[in-house]
Design a protein around this motif. Structure first.
Motif, PDB file in Angstrom:
ATOM      1  N   LYS A 227     -28.129 -36.397 -72.936  1.00  0.00           N
ATOM      2  CA  LYS A 227     -27.885 -36.525 -71.500  1.00  0.00           C
ATOM      3  C   LYS A 227     -26.414 -36.292 -71.142  1.00  0.00           C
ATOM      4  O   LYS A 227     -25.983 -36.586 -70.027  1.00  0.00           O
ATOM      5  CB  LYS A 227     -28.313 -37.917 -71.021  1.00  0.00           C
ATOM      6  N   GLY A 228     -25.648 -35.761 -72.079  1.00  0.00           N
ATOM      7  CA  GLY A 228     -24.269 -35.399 -71.780  1.00  0.00           C
ATOM      8  C   GLY A 228     -23.239 -36.479 -72.012  1.00  0.00           C
ATOM      9  O   GLY A 228     -22.068 -36.322 -71.639  1.00  0.00           O
ATOM     10  N   PHE A 229     -23.634 -37.579 -72.650  1.00  0.00           N
ATOM     11  CA  PHE A 229     -22.680 -38.626 -72.989  1.00  0.00           C
ATOM     12  C   PHE A 229     -21.947 -38.260 -74.278  1.00  0.00           C
ATOM     13  O   PHE A 229     -22.525 -37.668 -75.184  1.00  0.00           O
ATOM     14  CB  PHE A 229     -23.382 -39.967 -73.179  1.00  0.00           C
ATOM     15  N   ILE A 230     -20.676 -38.642 -74.345  1.00  0.00           N
ATOM     16  CA  ILE A 230     -19.876 -38.430 -75.544  1.00  0.00           C
ATOM     17  C   ILE A 230     -19.791 -39.750 -76.302  1.00  0.00           C
ATOM     18  O   ILE A 230     -19.417 -40.780 -75.737  1.00  0.00           O
ATOM     19  CB  ILE A 230     -18.458 -37.931 -75.180  1.00  0.00           C
ATOM     20  N   HIS A 231     -20.166 -39.708 -77.573  1.00  0.00           N
ATOM     21  CA  HIS A 231     -20.145 -40.918 -78.409  1.00  0.00           C
ATOM     22  C   HIS A 231     -18.719 -41.088 -78.941  1.00  0.00           C
ATOM     23  O   HIS A 231     -18.417 -40.768 -80.066  1.00  0.00           O
ATOM     24  CB  HIS A 231     -21.154 -40.760 -79.548  1.00  0.00           C
ATOM     25  N   TYR A 232     -17.848 -41.654 -78.089  1.00  0.00           N
ATOM     26  CA  TYR A 232     -16.428 -41.630 -78.418  1.00  0.00           C
ATOM     27  C   TYR A 232     -15.967 -42.820 -79.246  1.00  0.00           C
ATOM     28  O   TYR A 232     -14.865 -42.814 -79.792  1.00  0.00           O
ATOM     29  CB  TYR A 232     -15.583 -41.488 -77.150  1.00  0.00           C
TER      30      TYR A 232
END
Length: 389
Positions: A227-232
């Motif tokens: 869904k376009g989240f960055i696992h930062y």
């Protein structure tokens, strides 16, 4: 960059899993606000050469405070510190505190980011955890908050006993349905002195299953990244431009000032922490004393901390920084300890071109692979050293 963290040590009730410092008695709430303001004033010289870029109200449950108290503390910071233009000001909040009226009032205040403790959208989970809110309140507060705030984070817990993977996926999808740009998610952990530990020992609640938690972690990562989240960071996912600036500064080793009972501070070479006792904290500040202890961090302490925080983030551990800041002995030690995890494809060395945080244009970075992410904390402990000084 530097930040100020303010610990508000009050909660309406004790969640079964929580081991943070708080009190369920609100009798000293007003006194505590004044004491926190005094600590901010006393410690202003510690940040004399710093611009405050983030202010974070954590706890406890900061949303139990009236808006006037929050505005007062923010005003004290602006009076005594140099505050950057457009700082990130975060309020941790529980759904039961976020009426439409309060959300509207908060949106007109300097607070520009909400971190909402949802944990689960299912009633049985909330009851088991002894949360103060119910499922309807969780949904209602998000519906209202998203009307007035753009920058919102919510917390979800996975690995809850009896939570199926399908139920966990529903939790994630419900969160996504509100268009939230940041999600923090943690495995349910059993701390020794919590009610949850006692309930498990007496057989009233099943012990969390590590294999289930790992499965649900992978579901979380795959769903949010799609869904376009960055696992930062290990437990944090954000859309672009919605990473937590406060937490990112901590993981990147920036300075921060911790105010209030049990709060920790870090200045790059030492760490200090306030007493975890409301009465003694109030007494000390009434006597114009700081109720804190300080530890000077050795080179080994700083190395271990960098390994722990670096591996948890998308930015990883810079091999160049290890060699430059800590020396060849630490560099050789790290590469030796990391080899078995490289061989097992739990760690990898990649070339980074991100100079955002002062790195060289091209730098070798040690970081967990997709397979190794859930095991990050255990891997980091194997890379720690006891003493090379």
């Amino acid at each position: 960059m530097s930040g100020i963290y303010i610990h508000i040590p009050f909660c309406k009730q004790a969640c079964h899993y929580c081991d943070f410092h708080f009190s369920t008695s609100m009798k000293k709430k007003d006194e505590m606000v004044l004491a926190i303001a005094k600590e901010l004033q006393i410690r202003k010289n510690e940040f004399a050469n710093e611009a405050v870029e983030t202010i974070y109200f954590g706890g406890g449950t900061p949303s139990v405070l009236q808006l006037a108290a929050l505005d007062f503390l923010i005003a004290v910071i602006y009076k005594n510190y140099t505050v950057a233009e457009n700082p990130e000001i975060t309020l941790e909040a529980n759904p039961d505190d976020l009426s439409e009226e309060k959300i509207i009032a908060l949106s007109k205040s300097p607070i520009n980011r909400l971190s909402i403790g949802i944990q689960s959208f299912f009633e049985d989970d909330l009851v088991m955890m002894n949360r103060a809110h119910n499922s309807a309140e969780a949904r209602k507060c998000l519906k209202e908050a998203t009307k007035y705030f753009d920058n919102i984070s919510l917390d979800l817990i996975y690995g809850i006993p009896k939570m199926s993977n399908e139920k966990w996926l529903q939790n994630i999808e419900t969160a996504l349905s509100f268009g939230i740009p940041h999600i923090s998610s943690y495995a349910l952990t059993v701390e020794p002195k919590t009610a949850l530990n006692k309930l498990i020992q007496t057989g009233k609640i099943a012990k969390p299953n590590d294999d289930v938690a790992q499965e649900q972690f992978q579901i979380l990562v795959e769903t949010l990244e799609a869904k376009g989240f960055i696992h930062y960071e290990l437990s944090n996912f954000g859309k672009e431009n919605y990473f937590s600036k406060n937490n990112s500064a901590y993981w990147l080793g920036k300075k921060y000032l911790g105010i209030g009972p049990s709060a920790h501070s870090y200045d790059g070479v030492s760490r200090s922490w306030n007493i975890s006792n409301n009465a003694l904290y109030l007494k000390s500040l009434d006597e114009n004393k700081l109720p804190s202890e300080t530890e000077i961090l050795s080179k080994t302490d700083r190395y271990n901390e960098y390994i722990m925080t670096g591996l948890r983030t998308i930015w990883g551990v810079s091999l160049e920084r290890i060699a430059t800041e800590f020396g060849n002995e630490y560099s050789i030690y790290l590469q030796k300890q990391a080899q078995k995890f490289l061989d097992d494809e739990l760690l990898e060395i990649v070339t980074s071109s991100d100079s955002t945080f002062g790195w060289n244009p091209i730098e070798k970075i040690l970081k967990p692979t997709k397979k190794g992410k859930f095991l990050t904390d255990g891997i980091a402990s194997d890379l720690f050293c006891l003493n090379l000084e």
